[in-house]
Design an enzyme around this catalytic site. Structure first.
Site, PDB file in Angstrom:
ATOM      1  N   LYS A   9      -7.134 -10.767   4.345  1.00 53.02           N
ATOM      2  CA  LYS A   9      -7.240  -9.309   4.326  1.00 53.02           C
ATOM      3  C   LYS A   9      -7.460  -8.826   5.766  1.00 53.02           C
ATOM      4  O   LYS A   9      -8.388  -9.266   6.434  1.00 53.02           O
ATOM      5  CB  LYS A   9      -8.452  -8.938   3.471  1.00 53.02           C
ATOM      6  CG  LYS A   9      -8.694  -7.451   3.293  1.00 53.02           C
ATOM      7  CD  LYS A   9     -10.112  -7.193   2.782  1.00 53.02           C
ATOM      8  CE  LYS A   9     -10.377  -7.623   1.370  1.00 53.02           C
ATOM      9  NZ  LYS A   9      -9.938  -6.661   0.360  1.00 53.02           N
ATOM     10  N   ASP A  20      -1.891  -1.989   0.521  1.00 55.17           N
ATOM     11  CA  ASP A  20      -1.387  -0.905   1.361  1.00 55.17           C
ATOM     12  C   ASP A  20      -2.116  -0.817   2.698  1.00 55.17           C
ATOM     13  O   ASP A  20      -3.200  -1.354   2.873  1.00 55.17           O
ATOM     14  CB  ASP A  20      -1.512   0.436   0.628  1.00 55.17           C
ATOM     15  CG  ASP A  20      -0.442   0.578  -0.451  1.00 55.17           C
ATOM     16  OD1 ASP A  20       0.678   0.119  -0.218  1.00 55.17           O
ATOM     17  OD2 ASP A  20      -0.753   1.124  -1.519  1.00 55.17           O
ATOM     18  N   ASN A  70      -7.510  -1.907   1.680  1.00 61.27           N
ATOM     19  CA  ASN A  70      -8.262  -2.931   0.929  1.00 61.27           C
ATOM     20  C   ASN A  70      -7.342  -3.993   0.359  1.00 61.27           C
ATOM     21  O   ASN A  70      -7.260  -4.184  -0.843  1.00 61.27           O
ATOM     22  CB  ASN A  70      -9.050  -2.286  -0.203  1.00 61.27           C
ATOM     23  CG  ASN A  70      -9.980  -1.228   0.302  1.00 61.27           C
ATOM     24  OD1 ASN A  70     -10.565  -1.390   1.371  1.00 61.27           O
ATOM     25  ND2 ASN A  70     -10.110  -0.156  -0.422  1.00 61.27           N
ATOM     26  N   CYS A  71      -6.691  -4.683   1.251  1.00 63.32           N
ATOM     27  CA  CYS A  71      -5.498  -5.420   0.838  1.00 63.32           C
ATOM     28  C   CYS A  71      -5.699  -6.885   0.503  1.00 63.32           C
ATOM     29  O   CYS A  71      -6.565  -7.555   1.028  1.00 63.32           O
ATOM     30  CB  CYS A  71      -4.474  -5.356   1.953  1.00 63.32           C
ATOM     31  SG  CYS A  71      -4.065  -3.702   2.392  1.00 63.32           S
ATOM     32  N   VAL A  72      -4.814  -7.358  -0.281  1.00 63.92           N
ATOM     33  CA  VAL A  72      -4.474  -8.750  -0.574  1.00 63.92           C
ATOM     34  C   VAL A  72      -5.667  -9.686  -0.713  1.00 63.92           C
ATOM     35  O   VAL A  72      -6.751  -9.307  -1.084  1.00 63.92           O
ATOM     36  CB  VAL A  72      -3.434  -9.300   0.426  1.00 63.92           C
ATOM     37  CG1 VAL A  72      -2.180  -8.500   0.336  1.00 63.92           C
ATOM     38  CG2 VAL A  72      -3.941  -9.328   1.841  1.00 63.92           C
TER      39      VAL A  72
END
Lengths: 428, 128
Positions: free
Chosen positions: A248, A211, A241-243
């Site tokens: 990121k 997100d 705090n993505c992917v």
């Protein structure tokens, strides 16, 4: 909208009785930071460690990286809608502690978090091996639900970065850079002979740990919209705090978006930087249709003649990237894409999960599948417990002596798809 | 629109089995879910969610949930292209390295993230 960004250069970080900047050294009060973090009762433990360039230190698992900043004048406060009330940002004056970061680290749903080495061969892949890092190691309350823990960790990082940023409020910056975008019609008239260029910024928006937030709004809920480029420099966009670690887009990268920086650098010289269209990367195909239609419509409406599009993540977002590329191109606008690649270990497979004929100009930020070796470090901040479960790690990655063999994608920001990395090709 | 979820994730099955159609492929792998969806696309189903939703690589997470719906007669070519591209991408990763045998704690984390992706899609009231 006009923003003066005062850059206060930080060359060292130390613990001190007071959080302050003295002669390019950032001093931080450990107890005050811990107290601030533990105000959130979802977190029951917090520690602060320092990591400087060249030290034999490995940080893992890294959640987010944030540059400490502070609003000096101009209304609004840092990270509006997240840790502060929602108010327009992006004008007036902001100070940044350049060369310092806050890194959040600690147990979480482990696989999308990565590593930072402060020295050794893997350090060169990561921009944060060159910054003075205040590392926040957090511990969740027992049985805290995953979404709540992610939220608590994200907010802790933002609060600490804003707290440390305050230390720069009354410091005379080493450099002040002025960025300005005028309202659309005025901006078009300012450089009437230069090509009007826009930036389509695709925000990760798929779900837990995938997100992004814009003024506190979950990007899943957005329809494509316009943003003045300077709003992002005051924290209007925050990472969830993505992917994968390698691509990121941390909050640091939003604050320091290199595409925006470079477009401003050429603004008025060989192009007219008109502004930013924000869009998302939802999992629902109907959302993709709607968002790419609206992105193309906005690009046409704003009179862009050329557009740069960047994505965050692999797979699902590749489809959004290609739909945006195709629909914007069909409006008669030239498009350049920026992405990283996952062509398999041998480099022979398709780099992206989707493609269209219109995608004929693309800048690559590197191949995340390449295997690299990490020698042991004297000190580990956080834990290596999750190395084999991180993206890029695998069974047998972590050796008994603490060395690691893993794919490059385990290193934070190593192939980030906006160019803030070391693998970008450069012309000379 | 009648949604049909194809999944190998028990959390998704438990949450939605009383709300809409769920094909629960217990003990099936990531690719098996994609194959099951592909087969239904050739029986006039249409993709509603992206088959690679979630940026976890196909050789990392063992779980996959995809929402489809019955379309008009004939085969939706957009869905065919997307599922075939997705299968090719997944096979590429699995060829390099198989999904590890994760601990139950980590499997639980993967189930939670997969459910989260589907929850966000299921909350949509309108799908067209």
């Amino acid at each position: 909208m006009k923003l003066e960004l005062g850059k206060i250069l930080i060359q060292d970080v130390q613990f001190g009785a007071k959080t302050e900047v003295v002669d390019r050294t950032l001093f931080v009060n450990k107890e005050e930071i811990i107290e601030l973090v533990l105000e959130d009762d979802r977190l029951i433990g917090a520690d602060v460690e320092l990591a400087r360039p060249g030290e034999s230190v490995r940080i893992a698992p890294v959640k987010d990286v944030i540059e400490p900043r502070v609003k000096v004048t101009g209304g609004g406060v840092l990270f509006p809608g997240m840790i502060n009330k929602v108010e327009q940002v992006g004008s007036g004056r902001t100070h940044a502690l350049v060369g310092a970061t806050v890194i959040t680290c600690g147990r979480i749903v482990g696989f999308q978090e990565g590593l930072i080495d402060m020295s050794g061969p893997a350090a060169k892949y990561c921009p944060f091996s060159e910054t003075n890092n205040v590392v926040l190691v957090i511990e969740p309350a027992d049985n805290l639900e995953t979404h709540d823990y992610e939220t608590a960790g994200r907010l802790a990082g933002l609060k600490v970065a804003a707290y440390i940023g305050e230390a720069g409020k009354n410091i005379e910056p080493d450099e002040v850079v002025v960025y300005e975008t005028k309202p659309l019609l005025e901006q078009a008239l300012q450089y009437p002979d230069l090509p009007k260029i826009g930036y389509v910024h695709m925000l990760q928006s798929q779900g837990l740990l995938h997100d992004t937030y814009y003024y506190g709004v979950d990007a899943k809920q957005l329809v494509p919209t316009f943003m003045y480029p300077t709003e992002i420099m005051d924290g209007a966009i925050v990472s969830g705090n993505c992917v994968a670690p390698c691509d990121k887009v941390t909050t640091f990268h939003h604050l320091n978006n290199p595409i925006i920086e470079d477009l401003f650098a050429r603004h008025g010289k060989d192009l007219n930087f008109m502004g930013v269209v924000l869009t998302n990367e939802n999992v629902f195909l109907a959302d993709k249709d709607r968002s790419s239609d609206m992105t193309a419509k906005l690009c046409e409406f704003f009179g862009f003649e050329g557009v740069i599009i960047s994505e965050e993540g692999y797979g699902n977002p590749d489809t959004d990237l290609m739909m945006n590329c195709q629909k914007v191109s069909q409006k008669g606008i030239k498009v350049v894409l920026i992405t990283d690649e996952f062509p398999g270990r041998d480099g022979k497979s398709q780099s992206l999960a989707d493609t269209v004929d219109e995608a004929d100009a693309l800048v690559s930020c590197g191949n995340g599948n390449v295997i690299i070796n990490f020698p042991p470090m004297e000190k580990v901040i956080g834990t290596l417990d999750f190395v084999e479960t991180m993206i890029g790690g695998y069974e047998g990655s972590l050796k008994p002596d603490g060395s690691i063999e893993a794919e490059l994608q385990i290193v934070i920001a190593s192939t980030i798809a906006n160019g803030y990395n070391k693998l970008a090709a450069r012309g000379h | 629109m009648n949604k049909l979820i194809v999944t190998n994730n028990s959390l998704v099955f438990e949450k939605y089995c009383n709300h809409c159609g769920v094909i629960y492929l217990k003990d099936a792998g990531y690719l098996d879910v994609l194959y099951a969806v592909r087969d239904r696309i050739h029986q006039s189903y249409v993709l509603l969610t992206h088959p690679l939703a979630g940026s976890l690589k196909p050789n990392q997470t063992p779980y996959k949930s995809i929402i489809i719906t019955r379309g008009e007669a004939g085969v939706d070519t957009d869905s065919v292209v997307l599922i075939e591209n997705s299968i090719a991408a997944a096979q590429k990763f699995l060829r390099d390295r198989n999904t590890p045998s994760w601990s139950e704690k980590i499997l639980g984390d993967f189930r939670t993230v997969d459910l989260s992706l589907i929850e966000n899609a299921m909350q949509k009231r309108s799908f067209n």
